[in-house]
Design an enzyme around this catalytic site. Structure first.
Site, PDB file in Angstrom:
ATOM      1  N   ASP A   1      44.040 124.477  35.314  1.00 48.81           N
ATOM      2  CA  ASP A   1      44.201 125.742  35.820  1.00 48.81           C
ATOM      3  C   ASP A   1      43.600 126.168  37.131  1.00 48.81           C
ATOM      4  OD1 ASP A   1      44.842 125.750  32.872  1.00 48.81           O
ATOM      5  OD2 ASP A   1      43.411 127.499  32.377  1.00 48.81           O
TER       6      ASP A   1
ATOM      7  N   GLU B   1      34.479 120.586  25.505  1.00 50.80           N
ATOM      8  CA  GLU B   1      36.030 120.549  26.369  1.00 50.80           C
ATOM      9  C   GLU B   1      36.063 119.624  27.347  1.00 50.80           C
ATOM     10  OE1 GLU B   1      36.651 124.612  27.578  1.00 50.80           O
ATOM     11  OE2 GLU B   1      38.830 124.288  27.787  1.00 50.80           O
TER      12      GLU B   1
END
Ligand code: DGY
Length: 424
Positions: free
Chosen positions: A167, A396
């Site tokens: 992102d 993550e």
């Protein structure tokens, strides 16, 4: 060196996936990401295959049940409403029977499908379920070429940084500056309720993410218009290499199942893609770079997107150069592969895709390097990945200098990659 209890890691990985399992799909992690994400699901399916083969197929089937009529497979499927995530279905407004986002994500489905197809023990189910998915994955690949390569350059463009999965990569800083921030509907972010804001994209980046969503929404999510209408059009080598690899893998399944037309179409596209990928090679950086399709130039940003092409059948000299880049990183960092070159002053150790290491990219790159004969580097990457998990759990992503876990916890695809690394 953290000692590794493999049986314990395996049990923890299975528990992590089961904890995120909502029956016919998994969420990446509860709280931060409460829906089905495209490439998370396909990679998580590989984890399921180690303890529940039927469920592995279901994960991918659920995703493709939400494919758009034009062939696109959306990056999020909003199966069950939750106000814990922004932007939700009321922002996207894509008009799908089950609400979805309106953009896509790295097409790992073909790659995952071949792995399942060749590995699972129930051969009848493998033939039946792969055969049913084959035309759907092929339609997605065709969609990429029609909607994202209208000039027939052999490589496809992403139109939103969220499509890349990376992102807030430094790769997007320059082309993203072209995206306005004025006029975006006021909004409240929810990601920073669940994860440390210092590990997440900035407010300015969110404004631009939202501007693009609202712009595409104003065009009715019509994929015949979005490419040319987007101020952000970037050719990402990692994304393209994943598509090329998935085309090769889909072709292999199609051959095995006697679907010659699908096999030939995907083989041809992979060959053309590999040739076009050469245009993204940078001698100066010793890796691939993104190309800004609007400005017509390579982007001077040495990110993991330029190392991911190891996953495709690139020339051995290219794979060797990528292995060298990773070995160089290892001289500076305890844990490779950093999502951005640590020698670049723009590197940020804890901020999402601007520096941290991710297990899924380690897995994809190590897989490609091993296939290219760069086994020493691949083996070191696998060992370092397992050590990271044993030390810091199923996060993550991770700070490459300290191994500190960052972002969300109890992550499905991190757990799936651990099962893949541990093998059977
Ligand atoms: C997010 O919301 O952070 C996702 O990466 C977008 O898909």
């Amino acid at each position: 060196m953290t000692s590794i209890d493999k049986a314990r890691l395996k049990a923890q990985a299975i528990d992590t996936i089961k904890g995120n399992d909502l029956g016919s799909y998994t969420v990446p992690t509860r709280g931060l990401y409460p829906f089905q994400w495209n490439w998370d699901s396909c990679l998580t399916a590989l984890g399921f295959a180690h303890f529940d083969e039927g469920r592995a197929w279901t994960e991918i089937e659920t995703l493709f049940a939400n494919q758009w009529p034009d062939g696109m497979v959306p990056h999020i499927v909003f199966h069950v409403y939750s106000d814990g995530y922004f932007p939700g279905p009321n922002v996207w407004q894509t008009g799908r029977p089950t609400p979805t986002s309106g953009i896509t994500q790295p097409p790992v489905a073909g790659f995952a499908l071949r792995r399942l197809f060749e590995r699972v023990t129930d051969r009848d189910a493998a033939a039946r379920r792969a055969k049913a998915l084959l035309p759907k994955v092929d339609a997605w690949h065709s969609w990429f070429h029609a909607a994202r390569d209208p000039g027939d350059e052999g490589l496809i463009a992403i139109l939103h940084p969220w499509e890349s999965g990376r992102d807030n990569s430094i790769d997007w800083d320059e082309p993203f500056a072209r995206v306005p921030t004025e006029g975006v509907t006021p909004y409240v972010r929810r990601d920073t309720d669940h994860a440390d804001p210092a590990h997440r994209p900035t407010k300015e980046q969110y404004d631009r993410y939202l501007w693009l969503v609202e712009h595409f929404r104003s065009l009715g999510w019509d994929n015949s218009k979005l490419h040319d209408a987007s101020p952000f059009r970037v050719v990402d080598p990692g994304f393209n290499a994943i598509l090329i690899r998935s085309e090769q893998d889909l072709a292999a399944i199609a051959r095995a199942l006697g679907e010659t037309e699908i096999a030939e179409r995907n083989e041809r596209r992979a060959t053309e893609g590999l040739a076009a990928l050469e245009g993204l090679w940078s001698e100066a950086h010793g890796q691939y770079l993104c190309r800004d399709r609007v400005a017509g130039k390579l982007i001077d940003s040495a990110s993991i997107g330029g190392l991911l092409p190891a996953i495709a059948a690139i020339a051995p000299a290219r794979a060797a150069a990528i292995a060298r880049r990773i070995e160089q990183q290892g001289e500076r960092l305890d844990y490779v592969v950093a999502s951005h070159d640590p020698a670049d002053p723009r590197f940020e150790a804890k901020r999402y895709w601007r520096g941290p290491a991710w297990l899924i990219t380690n897995y994809l790159i190590a897989d490609g390097l091993a296939a290219a004969g760069e086994t020493a580097t691949a083996d070191r990457m696998v060992a370092a990945s397992l050590e990271l998990i044993a030390r810091s759990g199923f996060a993550e992503y991770y700070d490459t200098r300290t191994g500190e876990p960052c972002g969300g916890g109890s992550f499905s695809w991190t757990a799936a990659m651990v099962l893949e690394f541990l093998g059977d």
